[in-house]
Write a protein that holds these residues in place. Structure first.
Motif, mmCIF file in Angstrom:
data_model
loop_
_atom_site.group_PDB
_atom_site.id
_atom_site.type_symbol
_atom_site.label_atom_id
_atom_site.label_comp_id
_atom_site.label_asym_id
_atom_site.label_seq_id
_atom_site.Cartn_x
_atom_site.Cartn_y
_atom_site.Cartn_z
ATOM 1 N N PRO A 158 6.579 52.767 93.071
ATOM 2 C CA PRO A 158 6.076 54.136 93.217
ATOM 3 C C PRO A 158 7.755 55.099 92.715
ATOM 4 C CG PRO A 158 4.847 53.673 94.458
ATOM 5 C CD PRO A 158 5.747 52.378 94.177
ATOM 6 N N TRP A 159 9.249 54.417 93.734
ATOM 7 C CA TRP A 159 9.898 54.333 93.868
ATOM 8 C C TRP A 159 11.143 54.373 92.770
ATOM 9 C CZ3 TRP A 159 12.301 50.203 93.601
ATOM 10 C CH2 TRP A 159 11.466 49.103 93.699
ATOM 11 N N TRP A 160 10.326 53.744 91.837
ATOM 12 C CA TRP A 160 10.886 53.455 90.253
ATOM 13 C C TRP A 160 12.095 54.088 89.728
ATOM 14 C CZ3 TRP A 160 11.614 55.649 85.549
ATOM 15 C CH2 TRP A 160 10.437 55.915 85.141
ATOM 16 N N ALA A 161 11.883 55.430 89.663
ATOM 17 C CA ALA A 161 12.632 56.868 89.066
ATOM 18 C C ALA A 161 14.454 56.571 90.117
ATOM 19 C CB ALA A 161 12.168 58.211 89.086
ATOM 20 N N GLU A 162 14.103 56.073 91.150
ATOM 21 C CA GLU A 162 15.819 55.990 92.004
ATOM 22 C C GLU A 162 16.789 55.757 91.317
ATOM 23 O OE1 GLU A 162 14.833 55.319 96.359
ATOM 24 O OE2 GLU A 162 13.009 56.331 95.978
ATOM 25 N N ASN A 163 16.346 55.064 90.877
ATOM 26 C CA ASN A 163 17.761 54.114 89.504
ATOM 27 C C ASN A 163 17.658 54.112 88.542
ATOM 28 O OD1 ASN A 163 17.833 52.751 92.410
ATOM 29 N ND2 ASN A 163 15.818 51.230 92.467
ATOM 30 N N SER A 164 18.359 53.060 88.332
ATOM 31 C CA SER A 164 18.307 53.545 86.468
ATOM 32 C C SER A 164 17.362 52.394 86.230
ATOM 33 C CB SER A 164 19.769 53.124 86.634
ATOM 34 O OG SER A 164 20.125 52.642 84.518
ATOM 35 N N LYS A 165 17.189 52.581 85.180
ATOM 36 C CA LYS A 165 16.069 51.402 84.198
ATOM 37 C C LYS A 165 16.715 50.586 83.924
ATOM 38 C CE LYS A 165 16.862 53.615 79.845
ATOM 39 N NZ LYS A 165 17.407 52.880 79.224
ATOM 40 N N GLU A 166 17.872 50.756 83.387
ATOM 41 C CA GLU A 166 19.113 49.481 83.384
ATOM 42 C C GLU A 166 18.497 48.338 84.751
ATOM 43 O OE1 GLU A 166 21.254 48.271 80.638
ATOM 44 O OE2 GLU A 166 18.690 49.740 80.089
ATOM 45 N N ALA A 167 18.623 48.583 85.980
ATOM 46 C CA ALA A 167 17.880 47.437 86.761
ATOM 47 C C ALA A 167 16.861 46.633 86.952
ATOM 48 C CB ALA A 167 18.168 48.680 88.527
#
Length: 452
Positions: free
Chosen positions: A84-93
């Motif tokens: 659920p915290w995925w938006a904290e990082n760039s999608k490229e990660a």
């Protein structure tokens, strides 16, 4: 005009907030890799169990698409549930984690089918102890000015080094950046830009077009010779690791006296002391300095050689096989072999020769370069590592063994050994084959002086 693939790496000066963001991206990449690996592993186990029950192939659970696109599509479908915290990082990660897993699964599949050289087992779950890095292929990836670079979600980062050279190439249209890799390496954060640079193929020149042979060793790192028997260059092995052993031993003993992460009394893990952490940081910096000095020596030597000679012949050494046997009696030689870094040296020669428009030939692994007489072409049955001077039993020719090997390598591409009829490019007699040219040849032996 053609294109050349280059990498420009710069050390970064990150503050606390930027360091935490970088670690978060690395952790996100690792999480996506492990999560998708768990999905693939469960899918393969389910299909294997169903086959054992006799279920026909058309009724088996559908297999997961193991391509990078398929894994990324599956991740995007369930990322809100898994992270659920995925938006904290760039999608490229997360995309980078899927790409790396797809490459690992592809290597494993090709190794099973026998279409890939070497061995490649099933991928393992990534650990925090592994290499901490993340690669960006889209988004804000650029060199901002002579001291700053820009990466997605991390923003503007200060570089320790001057980036003017890459900035000029990009601004003038001579190069374009295709991706960037952020990595924590040798105690520092680095960014590596993969660059496609435009080059003029017609501008490649060579100072010496005839073949030269290069013999590598742990006493003399490189011995360069021509087919006429003349020694062109000799570079002594710097042995950076051996020179730093005294300091490393002192630091290791100091760390052993401090409170480390393992308690031998209770046989359990514990929190190490701050002094132990500081000592470990000093040990890491010492090893990083050794590696940097080694790379600098190899880069200078290989750049000079590839610019001077257009046709280079080197040995195809089995370094792993050379350092696996022997036990404690061979520990010093094994350490010297690893310190010389033969594999990295050969890799540098390969791509730099290609950049200079030259050719690099690898002699057959069983080619007896050190055991073949450069005077008459006779092959000795056995040559001890302690014999620093090669003396032929047939013609009495005496010569430094490294120079003798370099001369034979220079003549390798011509398909002859010392110009003697009846011998092929391997230097072995055609009647007896290469079996008679076996022995214990490994390289040069440290601690002995070469005979001029």
């Amino acid at each position: 005009m053609g294109e050349r693939l280059l990498a420009y790496r710069f050390a970064l000066d990150l503050n606390q907030s930027q360091t935490e963001t970088a670690l978060s991206h690395v952790g996100g990449r690792r999480f996506a890799y492990n999560q998708m690996l768990a999905v693939v592993t469960a899918n393969l186990a389910q299909r294997h169990a169903e086959r054992s029950y006799g279920i026909p192939p058309e009724l088996l659970t559908p297999s997961v698409d193991r391509s990078a696109f398929g894994l990324q599509k599956l991740w995007n479908a369930y990322k809100q549930e898994w992270a659920p915290w995925w938006a904290e990082n760039s999608k490229e990660a997360y995309a980078d984690g899927c790409r790396r897993l797809a490459a690992a699964l592809s290597n494993w599949h090709k190794a099973r089918r026998g279409t890939r050289k070497g061995q490649s087992g099933f991928p393992r779950f990534a650990s925090r102890r592994g290499r901490q890095s993340v690669t960006y292929t889209t988004g804000a990836i650029r060199v901002d000015d002579r001291r700053h670079v820009v990466l997605p979600r991390l923003g503007r980062l200060r570089a320790f080094e001057d980036t003017t050279k890459l900035l000029t190439l990009v601004e003038t249209g001579q190069a374009r950046i295709s991706r960037a890799t952020l990595a924590f390496h040798r105690g520092r954060w680095f960014v590596s830009f993969t660059v496609h640079k435009h080059v003029d193929d017609h501008a490649k020149l060579h100072r010496l077009s005839r073949p030269v042979g290069i013999d590598v060793g742990v006493k003399d790192l490189l011995v360069v010779a021509g087919p006429n028997g003349r020694e062109l260059e000799r570079i002594s092995a710097p042995r950076h690791l051996a020179e730093a052993q005294r300091r490393l031993r002192a630091l290791q003993r100091k760390a052993d006296r401090q409170v480390g992460p393992w308690d031998p009394a209770s046989n359990r893990h514990r929190d190490p002391s701050s002094g132990w952490r500081r000592t470990q940081a000093r040990i890491s910096r010492a090893h990083a300095r050794i590696a940097n000095l080694r790379e600098d020596t190899l880069h200078q030597a290989t750049t000079r050689i590839t610019r001077a000679y257009g046709n280079i012949v080197i040995e195809d050494l089995n370094v792993r096989g050379m350092t696996t046997a022997g036990g404690s009696r061979k520990r010093g030689l094994n350490r010297a072999l690893v310190d010389a870094s033969f594999a990295k040296l050969a890799r540098m020669l390969a791509y730099k020769a290609r950049w200079a428009g030259g050719t690099l030939t690898r002699a057959d692994r069983f080619f007896p370069s050190s055991k073949t007489c450069s005077g008459c072409g006779a092959v000795k049955i056995k040559l001890l590592l302690s014999e620093r001077t090669f003396r032929c039993e047939h013609c009495g020719h005496g010569i430094d063994r490294d120079l003798n090997a370099a001369i034979n390598l220079a003549r390798y591409s011509a398909g002859t050994s010392a110009g003697v009829p009846g011998r092929d490019a391997s230097g072995a007699n055609r009647k007896t084959g290469l079996a008679s040219a076996g022995g214990d040849e490994t390289g040069t032996c440290p601690g002995r002086s070469a005979t001029p």
